[in-house]
Design an enzyme around this catalytic site. Structure first.
Site, PDB file in Angstrom:
ATOM      1  N   GLU A   5       0.863  -1.174   0.000  1.00  0.00           N
ATOM      2  CA  GLU A   5       0.000   0.000   0.000  1.00  0.00           C
ATOM      3  C   GLU A   5       0.901   1.225   0.000  1.00  0.00           C
ATOM      4  O   GLU A   5       1.813   1.339   0.812  1.00  0.00           O
ATOM      5  CB  GLU A   5      -0.905   0.031   1.236  1.00  0.00           C
ATOM      6  N   ASP A  57      -6.013   9.384   9.752  1.00  0.00           N
ATOM      7  CA  ASP A  57      -4.632   9.031  10.058  1.00  0.00           C
ATOM      8  C   ASP A  57      -4.199   9.546  11.416  1.00  0.00           C
ATOM      9  O   ASP A  57      -4.521  10.678  11.801  1.00  0.00           O
ATOM     10  CB  ASP A  57      -3.691   9.597   8.989  1.00  0.00           C
ATOM     11  N   TYR A  92     -10.611  -4.505   3.648  1.00  0.00           N
ATOM     12  CA  TYR A  92      -9.701  -3.990   4.676  1.00  0.00           C
ATOM     13  C   TYR A  92     -10.515  -3.788   5.953  1.00  0.00           C
ATOM     14  O   TYR A  92     -11.354  -2.898   6.019  1.00  0.00           O
ATOM     15  CB  TYR A  92      -9.101  -2.671   4.197  1.00  0.00           C
TER      16      TYR A  92
END
Length: 275
Positions: free
Chosen positions: A51, A62, A177
């Site tokens: 990734e 994040d 994911y």
């Protein structure tokens, strides 16, 4: 869509009865030359799937480590065109390892969806994870990506119930994911058993591989998660190693080697999951 590099890689790891090890680094972090060196050595170090983050000025999912990685990359001049050029350079020597671009929609929107997808295909991109595009917006990027032959990978969280899961999975491809916790990247996994239960639930709804990310920091974590998951994703630990090495003033080669050593250790943990 026919079989992709991602499909073939997960078929390989399943045949070997092990989870795939998925590495995340930020394109251009801490600079283009170092990022190129890191990227080039990831497969040899043990990464089955790569990734590659697309740096963005306003990330929402994040944690601090990846936010700082994005800031370093942007300060060093990284752009979306340069991200694609990195992939193209990687493809000159590796035509098998899947590369998934991960980030936010704004840079792709500014670039232009049609132009971006054409450039991504030409560069050798295999998949996209765009964290701020929900399934209700599939016509925006997901469906055009699938039509172009690029896998579109969805995030599933602990709060995704069965009804929502069906919607999220409808146009997903490549792999799923699973975000192992609520919150941001870099936090600690508090309940590994709950992660295994969640993976089993998702697997009962789809034939796609389920990779788990967020909170995996050690070989022991990778082994524990890899007992149930089809893939183990590590990002914050790797970008933190880049930051540590950079602060120590190491050279391009030394920084790349430090990251590759960590990838090797973590990937070996994942490989031991079912022994």
């Amino acid at each position: 869509m026919g079989a992709t590099r991602i499909d073939r890689r997960f078929e390989k790891t399943r045949a070997e009865n092990r989870p795939a090890f998925v590495s995340f680094t930020m394109a251009g972090d801490p600079d283009e030359a170092t990022a190129d060196a890191i990227l080039a050595g990831l497969p040899r170090a043990g990464a089955d799937v790569i990734e590659l983050g697309m740096p963005f000025s306003d990330p929402m999912a994040d944690g601090v480590a990846i936010q700082l990685a994005g800031q370093r990359a942007l300060k060093a001049g990284m752009t979306l065109d340069k991200v694609l050029a990195m992939v193209a350079r990687f493809r000159r020597t590796d035509d098998e390892t899947p590369i998934v671009l991960m980030g936010y929609y704004n840079p792709i929107y500014i670039y232009g969806v049609e132009a971006f997808l054409a450039a991504a295909v030409e560069a050798g991109v295999d998949g996209l994870i765009v964290v701020d595009l929900p399934a209700e917006e599939d016509a925006e990027l997901c469906k055009p990506a699938l039509a172009a032959g690029i896998n579109f990978i969805r995030l599933i969280t602990p709060t995704t119930d069965d009804a929502r899961l069906a919607t999220v999975l409808e146009n997903s491809s490549g792999f799923v994911y699973y975000v192992s916790m609520t919150g941001i990247t870099g936090a600690e996994i508090k309940n590994r058993a709950a992660v295994g239960d969640a993976v089993n639930r998702i697997q009962s709804h789809t034939r796609l591989p389920v990779a788990v990310g967020f909170g995996i920091k050690s070989a022991e974590d990778a082994a524990a998660i890899g007992r149930d998951a089809d893939g183990v994703v590590v990002g914050s630990a790797l970008v933190s190693e880049i930051a540590r090495s950079r602060d120590g003033g190491q050279s391009v080669a030394e920084t790349a080697e430090a990251v590759h050593r960590l990838v090797h250790s973590l990937s070996q943990g994942a490989r031991s999951a079912r022994n």
